[in-house]
Design a protein around this motif. Structure first.
Motif, PDB file in Angstrom:
ATOM      1  N   UNK A  20       0.122   5.652  -1.218  1.00 48.55           N
ATOM      2  CA  UNK A  20       1.205   4.942  -1.885  1.00 48.55           C
ATOM      3  C   UNK A  20       1.327   3.544  -1.313  1.00 48.55           C
ATOM      4  N   UNK A  21       1.430   2.566  -2.176  1.00 48.67           N
ATOM      5  CA  UNK A  21       1.612   1.173  -1.772  1.00 48.67           C
ATOM      6  C   UNK A  21       3.089   0.793  -1.911  1.00 48.67           C
ATOM      7  N   UNK A  22       3.636   1.024  -3.085  1.00 48.13           N
ATOM      8  CA  UNK A  22       5.040   0.705  -3.349  1.00 48.13           C
ATOM      9  C   UNK A  22       5.509   1.545  -4.520  1.00 48.13           C
ATOM     10  N   UNK A  32       2.036  -1.184   5.745  1.00 49.49           N
ATOM     11  CA  UNK A  32       0.940  -2.153   5.728  1.00 49.49           C
ATOM     12  C   UNK A  32       1.165  -3.292   4.734  1.00 49.49           C
ATOM     13  N   UNK A  33       2.103  -3.131   3.800  1.00 48.42           N
ATOM     14  CA  UNK A  33       2.314  -4.167   2.785  1.00 48.42           C
ATOM     15  C   UNK A  33       3.705  -4.774   2.831  1.00 48.42           C
ATOM     16  N   UNK A  57      -0.292   2.794  -6.365  1.00 48.29           N
ATOM     17  CA  UNK A  57      -1.080   3.485  -5.350  1.00 48.29           C
ATOM     18  C   UNK A  57      -2.447   2.822  -5.297  1.00 48.29           C
ATOM     19  N   UNK A  58      -3.151   3.007  -4.208  1.00 50.14           N
ATOM     20  CA  UNK A  58      -4.483   2.433  -4.112  1.00 50.14           C
ATOM     21  C   UNK A  58      -5.430   3.393  -3.420  1.00 50.14           C
ATOM     22  N   UNK A  59      -6.697   3.213  -3.745  1.00 48.11           N
ATOM     23  CA  UNK A  59      -7.735   4.030  -3.128  1.00 48.11           C
ATOM     24  C   UNK A  59      -8.944   3.166  -2.852  1.00 48.11           C
TER      25      UNK A  59
END
Length: 126
Positions: free
Chosen positions: A47-49, A63-64, A37-39
């Motif tokens: 959540x990113x992956x 987005x990724x 996750x990223x902030x």
């Protein structure tokens, strides 16, 4: 108690690559989900992956997709990696590794993730 430790963040120019690692200690079975996750400053955590450890199925944020790859290494206790390619300035954020207590399929929601690492900064310059 599960503990997660991230490593691999840093600064990179746009178009570059970074690989993040997350090592889990404590009991982590196969019926769990782990994820990245990223902030970014002023934004909500997203959540990113994510990956379901049981069968390796994955989820990626739109987005990724096509740029980031999440993978697992069950041989090393439980370790999860995030390979980030073609980085953009908008990928700049603190990246967190997280794990659920239990899951039976890949998920993208944040709330089921109970255990969190301390975070690692990724900065992408243009």
């Amino acid at each position: 108690q599960v503990q997660l430790v991230e490593s691999g963040g840093g600064s990179v120019q746009a178009g570059g690559s970074v690989r993040l690692s997350c090592a889990a200690s404590g009991y982590v079975g196969n019926r769990v989900c782990m994820g990245w996750f990223r902030q970014a400053p002023g934004k909500e955590r997203e959540a990113v992956a994510t990956i379901y450890i049981g069968d390796g199925s994955t989820y990626y944020a739109d987005s990724v997709k096509g740029r980031f790859t999440i993978s697992r290494d069950n041989a090393k206790k439980i370790a999860v990696y995030l390979q980030m390619n073609s980085l953009k300035p908008e990928d700049t954020a603190v990246y967190y590794c997280a794990s659920t207590r239990w899951c039976d399929r890949v998920i993208s929601a944040i709330s089921p993730f109970n255990y969190w690492g301390q975070g690692t900064q990724v900065t992408v310059s243009s």
